[in-house]
Design a protein around this motif. Structure first.
Motif, PDB file in Angstrom:
ATOM      1  N   ARG A 183      33.961  39.605  40.577  1.00 19.18           N
ATOM      2  CA  ARG A 183      34.162  39.528  42.023  1.00 19.18           C
ATOM      3  C   ARG A 183      35.592  39.444  42.224  1.00 19.18           C
ATOM      4  O   ARG A 183      36.062  40.200  43.033  1.00 19.18           O
ATOM      5  CB  ARG A 183      33.814  37.938  42.144  1.00 19.18           C
ATOM      6  CG  ARG A 183      32.174  37.695  41.845  1.00 19.18           C
ATOM      7  CD  ARG A 183      31.899  36.153  41.978  1.00 19.18           C
ATOM      8  NE  ARG A 183      30.311  36.068  41.897  1.00 19.18           N
ATOM      9  CZ  ARG A 183      29.626  35.916  42.601  1.00 19.18           C
ATOM     10  NH1 ARG A 183      30.022  35.946  44.208  1.00 19.18           N
ATOM     11  NH2 ARG A 183      28.482  35.660  42.268  1.00 19.18           N
ATOM     12  N   GLY A 184      36.594  38.935  41.475  1.00 17.44           N
ATOM     13  CA  GLY A 184      38.041  38.942  41.732  1.00 17.44           C
ATOM     14  C   GLY A 184      38.569  40.633  41.546  1.00 17.44           C
ATOM     15  O   GLY A 184      39.393  40.904  42.546  1.00 17.44           O
ATOM     16  N   ALA A 185      38.085  41.143  40.545  1.00 16.51           N
ATOM     17  CA  ALA A 185      38.369  42.464  40.247  1.00 16.51           C
ATOM     18  C   ALA A 185      38.089  43.565  41.431  1.00 16.51           C
ATOM     19  O   ALA A 185      39.242  44.216  41.804  1.00 16.51           O
ATOM     20  CB  ALA A 185      37.797  43.037  39.052  1.00 16.51           C
ATOM     21  N   PHE A 186      36.932  43.408  41.932  1.00 13.40           N
ATOM     22  CA  PHE A 186      36.613  44.260  43.101  1.00 13.40           C
ATOM     23  C   PHE A 186      37.487  44.024  44.103  1.00 13.40           C
ATOM     24  O   PHE A 186      38.058  44.864  44.901  1.00 13.40           O
ATOM     25  CB  PHE A 186      35.198  44.198  43.217  1.00 13.40           C
ATOM     26  CG  PHE A 186      34.454  44.983  42.770  1.00 13.40           C
ATOM     27  CD1 PHE A 186      34.462  46.601  43.141  1.00 13.40           C
ATOM     28  CD2 PHE A 186      33.383  44.661  41.630  1.00 13.40           C
ATOM     29  CE1 PHE A 186      33.619  47.583  42.294  1.00 13.40           C
ATOM     30  CE2 PHE A 186      32.473  45.794  41.004  1.00 13.40           C
ATOM     31  CZ  PHE A 186      32.602  47.088  41.436  1.00 13.40           C
ATOM     32  N   LEU A 198      39.878  46.476  46.107  1.00 17.50           N
ATOM     33  CA  LEU A 198      39.496  47.142  47.625  1.00 17.50           C
ATOM     34  C   LEU A 198      40.502  46.563  48.535  1.00 17.50           C
ATOM     35  O   LEU A 198      40.325  47.002  49.808  1.00 17.50           O
ATOM     36  CB  LEU A 198      38.088  46.662  47.632  1.00 17.50           C
ATOM     37  CG  LEU A 198      36.913  47.329  46.824  1.00 17.50           C
ATOM     38  CD1 LEU A 198      35.600  46.669  47.095  1.00 17.50           C
ATOM     39  CD2 LEU A 198      36.858  49.050  47.171  1.00 17.50           C
ATOM     40  N   SER A 199      41.246  45.769  48.136  1.00 18.15           N
ATOM     41  CA  SER A 199      42.416  45.081  49.110  1.00 18.15           C
ATOM     42  C   SER A 199      43.793  46.013  49.022  1.00 18.15           C
ATOM     43  O   SER A 199      44.546  45.624  49.754  1.00 18.15           O
ATOM     44  CB  SER A 199      42.310  43.619  48.849  1.00 18.15           C
ATOM     45  OG  SER A 199      41.331  43.215  49.189  1.00 18.15           O
ATOM     46  N   ALA A 200      43.764  46.830  48.092  1.00 19.57           N
ATOM     47  CA  ALA A 200      44.905  47.456  47.807  1.00 19.57           C
ATOM     48  C   ALA A 200      44.771  49.038  48.085  1.00 19.57           C
ATOM     49  O   ALA A 200      43.868  49.708  47.453  1.00 19.57           O
ATOM     50  CB  ALA A 200      45.701  47.048  46.612  1.00 19.57           C
ATOM     51  N   ALA A 201      46.104  49.483  48.056  1.00 18.18           N
ATOM     52  CA  ALA A 201      46.194  51.001  47.913  1.00 18.18           C
ATOM     53  C   ALA A 201      46.583  51.341  46.075  1.00 18.18           C
ATOM     54  O   ALA A 201      47.348  50.908  45.798  1.00 18.18           O
ATOM     55  CB  ALA A 201      47.375  51.657  48.658  1.00 18.18           C
ATOM     56  N   VAL A 202      45.389  51.721  45.596  1.00 19.42           N
ATOM     57  CA  VAL A 202      45.350  52.229  43.920  1.00 19.42           C
ATOM     58  C   VAL A 202      46.282  53.388  43.971  1.00 19.42           C
ATOM     59  O   VAL A 202      45.581  54.544  44.190  1.00 19.42           O
ATOM     60  CB  VAL A 202      44.250  52.199  43.600  1.00 19.42           C
ATOM     61  CG1 VAL A 202      44.352  52.313  41.908  1.00 19.42           C
ATOM     62  CG2 VAL A 202      43.214  50.668  43.885  1.00 19.42           C
ATOM     63  N   ALA A 231      47.903  56.275  39.016  1.00 20.73           N
ATOM     64  CA  ALA A 231      48.072  55.827  37.742  1.00 20.73           C
ATOM     65  C   ALA A 231      46.924  54.807  37.420  1.00 20.73           C
ATOM     66  O   ALA A 231      46.897  54.604  36.290  1.00 20.73           O
ATOM     67  CB  ALA A 231      49.362  55.061  37.533  1.00 20.73           C
ATOM     68  N   GLY A 232      46.342  54.440  38.532  1.00 15.15           N
ATOM     69  CA  GLY A 232      44.998  53.539  38.304  1.00 15.15           C
ATOM     70  C   GLY A 232      45.536  52.128  38.431  1.00 15.15           C
ATOM     71  O   GLY A 232      46.276  51.630  38.907  1.00 15.15           O
ATOM     72  N   VAL A 233      44.748  51.292  37.545  1.00 15.34           N
ATOM     73  CA  VAL A 233      44.958  49.857  37.479  1.00 15.34           C
ATOM     74  C   VAL A 233      44.975  49.346  36.102  1.00 15.34           C
ATOM     75  O   VAL A 233      44.937  50.159  34.863  1.00 15.34           O
ATOM     76  CB  VAL A 233      43.500  49.204  37.900  1.00 15.34           C
ATOM     77  CG1 VAL A 233      43.551  49.297  39.429  1.00 15.34           C
ATOM     78  CG2 VAL A 233      42.376  49.486  37.026  1.00 15.34           C
ATOM     79  N   VAL A 242      42.653  37.883  44.150  1.00 17.65           N
ATOM     80  CA  VAL A 242      41.629  37.664  42.991  1.00 17.65           C
ATOM     81  C   VAL A 242      40.816  36.228  43.151  1.00 17.65           C
ATOM     82  O   VAL A 242      39.706  36.171  43.086  1.00 17.65           O
ATOM     83  CB  VAL A 242      42.334  37.522  41.758  1.00 17.65           C
ATOM     84  CG1 VAL A 242      41.571  37.005  40.423  1.00 17.65           C
ATOM     85  CG2 VAL A 242      42.926  39.153  41.208  1.00 17.65           C
ATOM     86  N   VAL A 243      41.586  35.454  43.661  1.00 21.66           N
ATOM     87  CA  VAL A 243      41.240  34.081  43.854  1.00 21.66           C
ATOM     88  C   VAL A 243      40.184  33.846  44.771  1.00 21.66           C
ATOM     89  O   VAL A 243      39.041  33.225  44.790  1.00 21.66           O
ATOM     90  CB  VAL A 243      42.137  32.936  44.311  1.00 21.66           C
ATOM     91  CG1 VAL A 243      41.549  31.623  44.545  1.00 21.66           C
ATOM     92  CG2 VAL A 243      43.106  32.682  43.026  1.00 21.66           C
TER      93      VAL A 243
END
Length: 305
Positions: free
Chosen positions: A47-50, A54-58, A61-63, A143-144
């Motif tokens: 849940r927090g990972a998605f 989805l809230s940031a410009a990735v 280089a990815g995550v 995440v929270v």
């Protein structure tokens, strides 16, 4: 870095269709189990990972993430679903089952350090070198807020409860559920359950601030954050969340009971909140409606008997 109920609602909209609405079962009058053991990647962490991704410009280089295992699995799962590269750092204590799962999800895995905090240092250094988006396991508002979506669900599914029992590691989950369930406004009551050998929230509340804590024991791979997150502390302290400690023996017994009575496969962290009920560390009042969150299932099935 506060997280509001509106933030949790926004997270629910953002991740809808990407995570499961896991079931709640009533196993006794007014006693509910929230089966987050059935969630994608085997825990609530997705849940927090998605929500973070989805809230940031990735970037290209990815995550990147550090994890005892469950958060890494969630990040790897979400990254694969979103077509992103994932690099995961895990400590030596991580379960072989979880490490194998990370590789199966296509993540680049580095196992380093004796405990989570050492893996986290290595991940932060690597993120600075590559420019990858760091997805913190618990100490980030996005995440929270994502974890808080479970609080929304369980209140809808139960029609409301008096008390939520939930296991705690770094605090992102308990903080999110405190906000998402409405407990930060006074109801229901959230009770944190921690292993005696991973008393991270317990010590933070005792000292009046997050402090470093020595961690070990059967649930350390998932609940072994050696310092509570700052975001979490602000939320749980204001809401009056209290911490109960349970022994490793109680956690083992709870895990065996969940399997024997309900055929629920829970890892040690996943059984920790239930251990508070089974051991008597938490005693229900007459008529009290209680939901126990079973937060993870990433375990070796051969050890359940």
């Amino acid at each position: 870095m506060a997280v509001s109920y509106d933030d949790v609602l926004a997270a629910a909209d953002r991740i809808r269709g990407r995570v499961l609405r896991t079931p709640v079962v009533e196993v006794g009058e007014g006693l509910f189990l929230k089966l987050e053991t059935l969630q994608h990647s085997g825990s609530f962490k997705v849940r927090g990972a998605f929500n973070r991704m989805l809230s940031a410009a990735v970037p290209d280089a990815g995550v990147i993430a550090a994890s005892g295992g469950n958060h890494g699995l969630a990040v790897a799962y979400a990254a694969r679903a979103l077509g992103l590269r994932a690099e995961i750092f895990v400590p030596e204590v991580s379960s072989p089952v979880k490490v194998a799962g990370l590789r199966a999800l296509g993540a680049d895995v580095t196992q380093t350090g004796a405990i989570y905090s050492e893996a986290a240092e290595a991940a932060a250094k690597r993120a600075a070198e590559t420019g990858a988006l760091e997805v913190h396991a618990y100490d980030h508002p996005d995440v929270v807020a994502g974890q808080g979506t479970l609080g929304l669900e369980l209140m809808e599914q139960t029609g409301g409860v008096d008390t939520i029992l939930i296991a705690v590691g770094g605090g992102g989950f308990v903080a999110g559920v405190t906000v998402g369930s409405g407990a930060s406004q006074g109801a229901p009551v959230v009770v944190a359950v921690e292993p005696e050998r991973c008393p991270t929230l317990h010590q933070a509340l005792k000292e009046g601030r997050p402090v470093p804590v020595a961690v070990s024991g059967v649930a350390a791979d998932a609940l072994g954050a050696s310092r509570l997150g700052d975001v979490a502390y602000g939320i749980v302290e204001r809401a009056g969340v209290r911490s109960l400690l349970v022994s490793d023996d109680a956690i083992e017994a709870a895990r065996r009971t969940l399997w024997a009575e309900y055929r629920i496969a829970a890892e040690h962290a996943g059984a920790t909140a239930y251990a508070a009920l089974l051991s008597g560390a938490y005693e229900r009042a007459p008529g009290e409606r209680v939901v126990v969150v079973l937060c993870g299932s990433n375990t070796d099935p051969a050890t359940l008997g």
